[in-house]
Design an enzyme around this catalytic site. Structure first.
Site, short mmCIF file in Angstrom:
data_model
loop_
_atom_site.label_atom_id
_atom_site.label_comp_id
_atom_site.label_asym_id
_atom_site.label_seq_id
_atom_site.Cartn_x
_atom_site.Cartn_y
_atom_site.Cartn_z
N LYS A 221 -95.00 71.11 -15.24
CA LYS A 221 -94.31 71.96 -14.26
C LYS A 221 -93.43 73.01 -14.93
CE LYS A 221 -94.60 69.11 -10.14
NZ LYS A 221 -93.90 68.36 -9.08
N ARG A 255 -97.17 60.58 -12.02
CA ARG A 255 -98.28 61.38 -11.51
C ARG A 255 -98.52 62.51 -12.50
NH1 ARG A 255 -99.14 66.05 -8.51
NH2 ARG A 255 -100.90 65.97 -7.04
#
Length: 276
Positions: A221, A255
């Site tokens: 991210k 995740r």
């Protein structure tokens, strides 16, 4: 902590890894990479062989300012992939990344095992009642607004306190309907600035007070690649560092896009904790 997936009890006292399979053309990292049956099955096989407990399939990109996708198109994208994966790997525990109850219901009917909802039921009034009806584990994430406007909704009185209050309200709503297995996801990158993401990570252990399994999704991210002044493609090392910190602070599920490396994090942290 345990969850029941299709009659199989999954013990989360040892952290698990959830591999990400985006079948959208516009996801921030792997958009468009898995667009045919061969590439999808190859990636699923790779993730399962490298230790993924769950595979998370999404057909609606939730990156900031993502294009809106109609309900019909989302279903047309995801349902054939659910069937394809389960026809070839029938024991796979599939998580469905959707905020729409109709998609959730159709995919569970096709054999999926978990619903992963970025909105915790706030974008579809029927989601919680649907999950209660189909009785599957439910991942509820913290987000404000929608993927299209969430990055303008980052003003908090007290970031962690506000998120805990949010989960308290959503968990109560789920419990009142009879939803048994709830997993919380604090939503890194969703309605949070870069600095807020790091504040959240630094205080992650506070979420243990909720007494629900904690899912962390920081994989590749922008909080990583913007800090390191690189790209999502070059953010694996940074992802591994933050995954390690998340595990030390109580994450039950990671995740990730890179399953092998995340599983190695879990194994090393487990070894360290055994000796401590």
């Amino acid at each position: 902590m345990t969850i029941n997936c299709k009659g199989k009890i999954i013990d989360l006292s040892t952290p698990r890894v959830m591999g990400v399979l985006n079948i959208t053309p516009d996801s921030f990292y792997d958009g468009g990479m898995y667009k045919d049956e061969a590439s999808i099955l190859k990636q699923v096989e790779y993730m399962l062989n490298n230790g993924a407990t769950f595979i998370d399939v999404g057909a609606y990109s939730s990156r900031p300012n993502a294009d809106h996708v109609s309900e019909e198109e989302e279903l047309q994208r995801i349902l054939p992939i659910v069937k394809l994966i389960l026809n070839n790997f029938p024991e796979t525990l599939l998580s469905i990344d959707t905020f729409r109850s109709s998609i959730a219901k159709a995919c569970i009917a096709a054999g999926a095992a978990i619903i992963n909802d970025i909105s915790a039921g706030k974008l579809d009034d029927n989601m919680l009642t649907t999950v209660a009806e189909i009785q599957v584990p439910y991942i509820m994430m913290h987000m404000r607004g929608t993927p299209q406007n969430m990055q303008s909704l980052t003003n908090y009185e007290d970031l962690v306190k506000d998120i805990i209050f949010y989960f308290s309200e959503r968990i109560t709503a789920a419990r009142d309907l009879g939803i048994i297995d709830v997993i919380i996801d604090p939503g890194f990158g969703f309605a949070k600035t870069l600095e807020q993401n790091f504040e959240l990570l630094s205080k992650l252990e506070v979420f243990k007070m909720i007494e629900k399994p904690l899912l962390v999704g920081v994989s590749r991210k922008s909080m990583i690649y913007k800090t390191l002044e690189t790209t999502a493609k070059e953010a694996l090392n940074g992802t591994t560092v933050l995954n390690t910190i998340a595990l030390q602070k109580g994450a039950s599920i990671l995740r990730v896009h890179d399953v092998k490396e995340a599983v190695e994090c879990v194994k090393l942290i487990e070894k360290l904790e055994v000796r401590s």
